[in-house]
Write an enzyme that holds these catalytic residues in place. Structure first.
Site, PDB file in Angstrom:
ATOM      1  N   GLU A  53       0.814  -1.209   0.000  1.00  0.00           N
ATOM      2  CA  GLU A  53       0.000   0.000   0.000  1.00  0.00           C
ATOM      3  C   GLU A  53       0.848   1.261   0.000  1.00  0.00           C
ATOM      4  OE1 GLU A  53      -1.849  -1.740   3.510  1.00  0.00           O
ATOM      5  OE2 GLU A  53      -1.478   0.149   4.534  1.00  0.00           O
ATOM      6  N   CYS A  61       7.259  -7.323   6.404  1.00  0.00           N
ATOM      7  CA  CYS A  61       8.448  -6.789   7.084  1.00  0.00           C
ATOM      8  C   CYS A  61       8.913  -7.777   8.133  1.00  0.00           C
ATOM      9  CB  CYS A  61       8.091  -5.452   7.743  1.00  0.00           C
ATOM     10  SG  CYS A  61       9.490  -4.631   8.540  1.00  0.00           S
ATOM     11  N   CYS A  91       8.370  -5.155  14.942  1.00  0.00           N
ATOM     12  CA  CYS A  91       8.082  -4.185  16.002  1.00  0.00           C
ATOM     13  C   CYS A  91       6.710  -4.519  16.602  1.00  0.00           C
ATOM     14  CB  CYS A  91       8.084  -2.760  15.448  1.00  0.00           C
ATOM     15  SG  CYS A  91       9.692  -2.297  14.776  1.00  0.00           S
ATOM     16  N   GLY A 144       7.481  -2.209   5.259  1.00  0.00           N
ATOM     17  CA  GLY A 144       8.849  -2.646   5.003  1.00  0.00           C
ATOM     18  C   GLY A 144       9.900  -1.802   5.692  1.00  0.00           C
ATOM     19  N   SER A 161      13.154   6.294   6.346  1.00  0.00           N
ATOM     20  CA  SER A 161      12.941   6.011   7.765  1.00  0.00           C
ATOM     21  C   SER A 161      13.420   4.600   8.076  1.00  0.00           C
ATOM     22  CB  SER A 161      11.445   6.143   8.070  1.00  0.00           C
ATOM     23  OG  SER A 161      11.177   5.806   9.403  1.00  0.00           O
ATOM     24  N   SER A 173      13.319   5.574  13.685  1.00  0.00           N
ATOM     25  CA  SER A 173      12.189   5.197  14.540  1.00  0.00           C
ATOM     26  C   SER A 173      12.753   4.810  15.894  1.00  0.00           C
ATOM     27  CB  SER A 173      11.439   4.014  13.922  1.00  0.00           C
ATOM     28  OG  SER A 173      10.887   4.409  12.696  1.00  0.00           O
ATOM     29  N   LEU A 174      12.589   5.685  16.862  1.00  0.00           N
ATOM     30  CA  LEU A 174      13.227   5.470  18.159  1.00  0.00           C
ATOM     31  C   LEU A 174      12.240   4.832  19.142  1.00  0.00           C
ATOM     32  CD1 LEU A 174      16.003   6.054  19.437  1.00  0.00           C
ATOM     33  CD2 LEU A 174      15.031   8.149  20.364  1.00  0.00           C
ATOM     34  N   HIS A 175      11.175   5.535  19.435  1.00  0.00           N
ATOM     35  CA  HIS A 175      10.022   5.049  20.199  1.00  0.00           C
ATOM     36  C   HIS A 175      10.277   4.712  21.663  1.00  0.00           C
ATOM     37  CE1 HIS A 175       8.421   5.155  16.263  1.00  0.00           C
ATOM     38  NE2 HIS A 175       8.649   3.925  15.900  1.00  0.00           N
ATOM     39  N   CYS A 219       0.248   1.865   9.164  1.00  0.00           N
ATOM     40  CA  CYS A 219       1.116   1.137   8.263  1.00  0.00           C
ATOM     41  C   CYS A 219       0.699  -0.334   8.140  1.00  0.00           C
ATOM     42  CB  CYS A 219       2.504   1.271   8.875  1.00  0.00           C
ATOM     43  SG  CYS A 219       3.767   0.432   8.052  1.00  0.00           S
TER      44      CYS A 219
HETATM   45  N1  SAH Z   1      10.661   0.264   8.858  1.00  0.00           N
HETATM   46  C1  SAH Z   1      10.834   1.675   8.817  1.00  0.00           C
HETATM   47  C2  SAH Z   1       9.824   2.397   7.970  1.00  0.00           C
HETATM   48  C3  SAH Z   1       8.399   1.926   7.979  1.00  0.00           C
HETATM   49  S1  SAH Z   1       7.449   2.237   9.429  1.00  0.00           S
HETATM   50  C4  SAH Z   1      10.886   2.242  10.211  1.00  0.00           C
HETATM   51  O1  SAH Z   1      10.772   1.485  11.160  1.00  0.00           O
HETATM   52  O2  SAH Z   1      11.129   3.439  10.358  1.00  0.00           O
HETATM   53  C5  SAH Z   1       7.217   3.962   9.435  1.00  0.00           C
HETATM   54  C6  SAH Z   1       6.940   4.551  10.800  1.00  0.00           C
HETATM   55  O3  SAH Z   1       5.614   4.234  11.238  1.00  0.00           O
HETATM   56  C7  SAH Z   1       7.878   4.026  11.870  1.00  0.00           C
HETATM   57  O4  SAH Z   1       8.298   5.063  12.714  1.00  0.00           O
HETATM   58  C8  SAH Z   1       6.965   3.061  12.614  1.00  0.00           C
HETATM   59  O5  SAH Z   1       7.460   2.795  13.881  1.00  0.00           O
HETATM   60  C9  SAH Z   1       5.661   3.794  12.568  1.00  0.00           C
HETATM   61  N2  SAH Z   1       4.462   3.026  12.874  1.00  0.00           N
HETATM   62  C10 SAH Z   1       4.260   1.709  12.747  1.00  0.00           C
HETATM   63  N3  SAH Z   1       3.010   1.375  13.148  1.00  0.00           N
HETATM   64  C11 SAH Z   1       2.410   2.528  13.526  1.00  0.00           C
HETATM   65  C12 SAH Z   1       1.128   2.840  14.035  1.00  0.00           C
HETATM   66  N4  SAH Z   1       0.200   1.911  14.218  1.00  0.00           N
HETATM   67  N5  SAH Z   1       0.851   4.135  14.346  1.00  0.00           N
HETATM   68  C13 SAH Z   1       1.788   5.101  14.126  1.00  0.00           C
HETATM   69  N6  SAH Z   1       3.008   4.858  13.649  1.00  0.00           N
HETATM   70  C14 SAH Z   1       3.323   3.578  13.359  1.00  0.00           C
END
Ligand code: SAH
Length: 340
Positions: A88, A108, A112, A155, A187, A210-212, A329
């Site tokens: 998508e 992917c 996560c 991905g 990213s 993507s730190l989180h 995503c």
């Molecule tokens: N794999 C890469 C890029 C794809 S994800 C990455 O990890 O950066 C893109 C971003 O969307 C990442 O920061 C990811 O953590 C975040 N993301 C994933 N699921 C999400 C959700 N349900 N709500 C908001 N952000 C989300």
């Protein structure tokens, strides 16, 4: 080879290899990306024998749009690829332009905990042509131009490094789609060796991490990749990247209710990023029906924001897009595949 996977340089080499002038590559790019024709026959300033050779050596094929959802300022597309795999892309209409969130893999493997795409294993990498076509098909469908590209769809871009670099070259090429490097953002969840490699590419493309989570204990729980590359190693690589490229890095931080949204986390994050040429993007979590995490309360997000501000960290809260169109995503793909 699909012609949409070829960089201008690839085509120049190709024409030289068949004893033709390399400027023909620019002509072909013009037909593909400025005039947007989809057949070699229509390239009327190229002679018939060369057209036949091109048609022998390349295909011009694109995925199909099989579903589309429309929300306020957001369009979400589901594509079916040649092998029936689905990915998508999400188009967001901002006041500064039209930004497309592109997928880089079918599924992917990063796993996560909060992510819909990661619930389903990677089937394969996307070819450059399959990423390029996400842009071309949506521009055609809506009759608009896309000004910004973010590699934040399904991905992990750095798990498909070669194809993603080709994609960036194709999209950035002035003779083709011509989206400025500063309008392209990659990213990553934090694949350290690839961050180091990316620093050497000498591109003006933006990097987002993507730190989180502000510590290993929490990040290990949310992101498997942290067990391979610990925070200390990740931050060190980012520091090196900033020194080498002289570019500011964005840290994405999804706000998850009662998980990573406390004042203590904000202070820890401020400490972790102190002095870095960085910028934090706080992202309201998009809830998905298959995963238990909840979105942090708005006042919690603002409190977190204030702590970072007070500690001199550049921070913004990302505008929420498309909660009405299953914009998390990988959600559209999951819903579609589980219904069919
Ligand atoms: N794999 C890469 C890029 C794809 S994800 C990455 O990890 O950066 C893109 C971003 O969307 C990442 O920061 C990811 O953590 C975040 N993301 C994933 N699921 C999400 C959700 N349900 N709500 C908001 N952000 C989300």
């Amino acid at each position: 080879m699909n012609i949409y996977s070829a960089t201008l340089e690839d085509l120049e080499h190709y024409f030289e290899s068949i004893d033709e002038k390399k400027f023909k590559a620019i002509q072909v790019y013009d037909w593909l990306y400025k005039k947007r024709v989809k057949s070699f026959k229509k390239m009327s300033n190229i002679k018939k024998t060369v057209i036949d050779t091109l048609a022998r050596d390349f295909t011009i094929s694109q995925p199909k749009i099989i579903a589309k959802q429309i929300g306020k300022d957001v369009f979400k597309y589901l594509f079916e690829l040649d092998d029936k795999a689905k990915v998508e892309a999400v188009l967001m209409i901002h006041n500064y332009g039209n930004s497309l969130c592109v997928s880089t893999q079918v599924g992917c493997n990063m796993g996560c905990a909060f992510c819909e795409s990661g619930r389903r294993k990677k089937k394969r990498n996307l070819e450059p042509s399959e990423m390029v076509s996400q842009i071309l098909l949506i521009e055609e469908d809506l009759n608009i131009r896309i000004s910004h590209v973010v590699l934040m769809g399904i991905g992990e871009p750095f798990d498909n490094y070669e194809n993603v670099m080709k994609f960036i070259k194709i999209v950035n090429c002035g003779k083709g789609i011509d989206i400025g490097a500063r309008h392209i953002t990659v990213s990553t969840c934090g694949i350290v060796p690839k961050i180091k490699e990316f620093a050497k590419e000498n591109l003006q493309v933006n990097l987002a991490i993507s730190l989180h989570a502000p510590n290993d204990e929490l990040r290990n729980r949310l992101m498997k990749i942290n067990k391979v590359y610990k925070l200390e190693e990740l931050i060190k690589a980012v520091k090196e990247y900033i020194v080498q490229t002289n570019r500011r890095v964005t840290f994405e931080y999804i706000m998850l209710k009662d998980i990573n949204d406390s004042k203590k986390c904000a202070l820890e994050l401020a400490y972790l990023l102190k002095g870095l040429n960085a910028y934090v993007n706080l992202i309201p979590y998009n809830e998905t029906s298959h995963i238990d995490f909840k979105k942090a309360n708005e006042d919690r997000i603002m409190e977190f924001y204030d702590v970072l501000k007070k500690n001199k960290i550049n921070v913004t809260v990302r505008k929420e897009f498309g909660s009405e169109v299953s914009a998390a995503c990988g959600q559209l793909r999951s819903n579609y595949e589980e219904e069919n």
